[in-house]
Design an enzyme around this catalytic site. Structure first.
Site, PDB file in Angstrom:
ATOM      1  N   LYS A  41       0.844  -1.220  -0.225  1.00 12.87           N
ATOM      2  CA  LYS A  41       0.175   0.050  -0.064  1.00 12.87           C
ATOM      3  C   LYS A  41       0.783   1.226   0.038  1.00 12.87           C
ATOM      4  O   LYS A  41       2.114   1.116   0.311  1.00 12.87           O
ATOM      5  CB  LYS A  41      -0.981  -0.018   1.448  1.00 12.87           C
ATOM      6  CG  LYS A  41      -0.239  -0.079   2.606  1.00 12.87           C
ATOM      7  CD  LYS A  41      -0.961  -0.499   3.771  1.00 12.87           C
ATOM      8  CE  LYS A  41      -0.405  -0.489   4.949  1.00 12.87           C
ATOM      9  NZ  LYS A  41      -1.196  -0.902   5.971  1.00 12.87           N
ATOM     10  N   ARG A 138     -11.771  -0.189  14.195  1.00 13.85           N
ATOM     11  CA  ARG A 138     -11.699   0.562  13.271  1.00 13.85           C
ATOM     12  C   ARG A 138     -12.275   0.169  12.045  1.00 13.85           C
ATOM     13  O   ARG A 138     -13.439   0.703  11.727  1.00 13.85           O
ATOM     14  CB  ARG A 138     -10.055   0.530  13.080  1.00 13.85           C
ATOM     15  CG  ARG A 138      -9.465   1.627  11.991  1.00 13.85           C
ATOM     16  CD  ARG A 138      -7.838   1.578  11.872  1.00 13.85           C
ATOM     17  NE  ARG A 138      -7.159   0.468  11.477  1.00 13.85           N
ATOM     18  CZ  ARG A 138      -5.984   0.304  10.762  1.00 13.85           C
ATOM     19  NH1 ARG A 138      -5.423   1.353  10.910  1.00 13.85           N
ATOM     20  NH2 ARG A 138      -5.550  -0.922  10.339  1.00 13.85           N
ATOM     21  N   TYR A 260      15.946  30.251  10.958  1.00 11.77           N
ATOM     22  CA  TYR A 260      14.649  31.078  11.354  1.00 11.77           C
ATOM     23  C   TYR A 260      14.638  31.313  13.014  1.00 11.77           C
ATOM     24  O   TYR A 260      14.860  30.377  13.604  1.00 11.77           O
ATOM     25  CB  TYR A 260      13.523  30.548  10.874  1.00 11.77           C
ATOM     26  CG  TYR A 260      13.236  30.703   9.297  1.00 11.77           C
ATOM     27  CD1 TYR A 260      13.143  32.108   8.708  1.00 11.77           C
ATOM     28  CD2 TYR A 260      12.962  29.542   8.453  1.00 11.77           C
ATOM     29  CE1 TYR A 260      13.056  32.047   7.388  1.00 11.77           C
ATOM     30  CE2 TYR A 260      12.920  29.809   7.250  1.00 11.77           C
ATOM     31  CZ  TYR A 260      12.782  31.027   6.674  1.00 11.77           C
ATOM     32  OH  TYR A 260      12.567  31.138   5.312  1.00 11.77           O
ATOM     33  N   MET A 319      11.742  24.588   4.200  1.00  8.38           N
ATOM     34  CA  MET A 319      11.191  23.816   2.998  1.00  8.38           C
ATOM     35  C   MET A 319      12.306  23.363   2.136  1.00  8.38           C
ATOM     36  O   MET A 319      12.100  22.004   1.842  1.00  8.38           O
ATOM     37  CB  MET A 319      10.552  24.925   2.119  1.00  8.38           C
ATOM     38  CG  MET A 319       9.750  24.198   1.031  1.00  8.38           C
ATOM     39  SD  MET A 319       8.731  25.543  -0.047  1.00  8.38           S
ATOM     40  CE  MET A 319       7.581  26.095   1.232  1.00  8.38           C
TER      41      MET A 319
HETATM   42  C1  LIG Z   1      -0.284  -1.880   6.763  1.00 10.42           C
HETATM   43  C2  LIG Z   1      -0.962  -3.130   7.341  1.00 10.42           C
HETATM   44  C3  LIG Z   1      -0.274  -4.206   7.546  1.00 10.42           C
HETATM   45  C4  LIG Z   1       1.393  -4.240   7.329  1.00 10.42           C
HETATM   46  O1  LIG Z   1       1.656  -3.707   8.879  1.00 10.42           O
HETATM   47  P1  LIG Z   1       3.290  -3.446   9.091  1.00 10.42           P
HETATM   48  O2  LIG Z   1       3.017  -3.091  10.649  1.00 10.42           O
HETATM   49  O3  LIG Z   1       3.556  -2.464   8.222  1.00 10.42           O
HETATM   50  O4  LIG Z   1       3.938  -4.701   9.035  1.00 10.42           O
HETATM   51  C5  LIG Z   1      -0.891  -5.484   7.834  1.00 10.42           C
HETATM   52  N1  LIG Z   1      -2.180  -5.463   7.862  1.00 10.42           N
HETATM   53  C6  LIG Z   1      -3.135  -4.406   7.807  1.00 10.42           C
HETATM   54  C7  LIG Z   1      -4.303  -4.820   7.722  1.00 10.42           C
HETATM   55  C8  LIG Z   1      -2.307  -3.176   7.377  1.00 10.42           C
HETATM   56  O5  LIG Z   1      -3.237  -2.162   7.107  1.00 10.42           O
END
Ligand SMILES: *Cc1c(COP(=O)(O)O)cnc(C)c1O
EC number: 5.1.1.1
Length: 379
Positions: A41, A138, A260, A319
């Protein structure tokens, strides 16, 4: 041979796909009898899905998790016969993405279940994953809903999940009481769905041991080289090294200030390197050596690594520019054009994250678009 644009870049990333693959293999092995998925992802945690997916596919990964259907559609050509799971699930209007690209929706609620069932009757059979919330509050059906669904005589035959999953709340803390509680709740569900594969563990969950592995693990951050478990040495190989070029080196006399808000103050004659990286690159302002609220709580800001030595960030990250105090290096050693490592092989990305009050995940997924990227194949 390093490409010319990399050699002259303002700032640049070396992304080690060999380390990525080694990390995935290590997590796959640590998963024991379970197989490890690859979690891709957010553009593969910021490192680039177009490069990460083929590398992990070639290493043997066939299960892939992404956040949403758009990411899944982009991944499909990179993992032709892989199973691609969509964590956000299906909703009215995006059903076609799942059927056209052979994406497996994760069903997170009874609303999503209804959308999926309606899509099935319209378009024909399709696999799905049932997500059960065992403590995160969640996404996911409750344990009671999921168990009731398993035994519901009115459950349509076309609803046959290929996977039951849940997500751990505190896998980064092996002593957290919720781990065991979630495990017990998940067992209730996996027992009700006998014969269906089950998946509970993210990276931290893999480290919790075999009880947590079930049939499929979902390691993300560990594969990208980040810390998955608090307060133990990180066994993973760093995947991303970020560097930025020194534009200028200047002297500040004792008593002088820089940045700054005059937020860097020098009590000795000092040499300051002005470096071409800033918060626009995802080098967060909160990692500043001074002049930000967080420094009242966490005294030390980020360090860079230059000519074999750690050098502290001073003043505020701006920046496009950052300042590092290089006074402790031999004067002749530091020159404009030198590259300073921001994190990677010598400075753990999680140490920089901690200085900024955040986590390696956020550092990776906020890597800026300005970096020139160079992908390499081995450590
Ligand atoms: C992002 C995610 C993972 C991976 O988690 P890590 O902590 O990066 O290993 C596994 N399961 C779900 C549902 C996630 O959203």
């Amino acid at each position: 041979m390093l490409p010319p644009d990399f050699l002259s870049a303002s700032n640049r990333l070396t992304i080690d796909l060999g380390a990525l693959v080694d990390n995935w293999r290590a997590m796959n092995k640590r998963s024991g009898k379970a197989r490890a998925a690859a979690v891709l992802k957010a553009d593969a945690y910021g490192i680039g899905i177009a490069q990460a997916a083929p590398a992990l596919y070639a290493a043997g990964a066939r299960d892939f998790f992404v956040a949403n259907a758009e990411e899944g559609a982009a991944l499909r050509p990179l993992a032709p016969d892989g199973r691609i799971y969509i964590l956000a699930g299906m909703w009215p209007g995006n059903e076609a993405l799942f059927f056209d690209n052979d994406l497996v929706p994760v069903i997170n609620s009874d609303e999503q279940l209804a959308v999926f069932m309606a899509a099935l009757s319209e378009r024909g059979d399709h696999p799905c994953v049932l997500h059960v919330d065992t403590g995160m509050n969640r996404l996911g059906l409750t344990v009671e809903q999921a168990v009731a669904l398993a035994t519901d005589p009115a459950r349509p035959a076309s609803f046959s999940p290929v996977l039951i999953m849940s997500h751990l709340v505190s896998a980064d803390d092996p002593d957290h009481r919720l781990n065991g509680l979630q495990l017990r709740r998940f067992h209730e569900v996996s027992t009700a769905y006998e014969g269906v594969d089950a998946s509970l563990a993210n990276s931290g969950g893999v480290f919790l041991g075999p009880d947590y592995h079930f049939d499929l693990t979902r390691p993300g951050i560990a594969v990208y080289g980040g810390e998955a478990v608090n307060d133990i040495p990180n066994p993973m190989k760093p995947v991303v090294t970020a560097e930025a070029r020194i534009i200028q080196v200047r002297d500040v006399a004792a008593g002088g200030t820089a940045s700054y808000g005059a937020s860097a103050r020098f009590d000795r004659d000092s040499r300051i390197a002005t470096v071409a990286v800033g918060y626009a690159d995802g080098y967060h302002r909160s990692v500043s050596g001074g002049g930000v609220t967080l420094r009242q709580a966490t005294p030390s800001g980020a360090f860079g690594f230059l000519h074999g030595q750690k050098v502290p960030h001073v003043g505020r990250v701006t920046m496009d520019l950052s300042l590092f105090d290089v006074t402790d290096l031999p004067e002749s050693a530091v020159r404009p054009g030198d590259y300073i490592e921001l994190f990677g092989r010598h400075i753990a990305i999680d140490d920089v994250a901690r200085a900024g009050g955040t986590i390696g995940y956020e550092m990776l997924t906020s890597l800026g678009r300005r970096y020139i990227r160079h992908y390499i194949d081995s450590v």
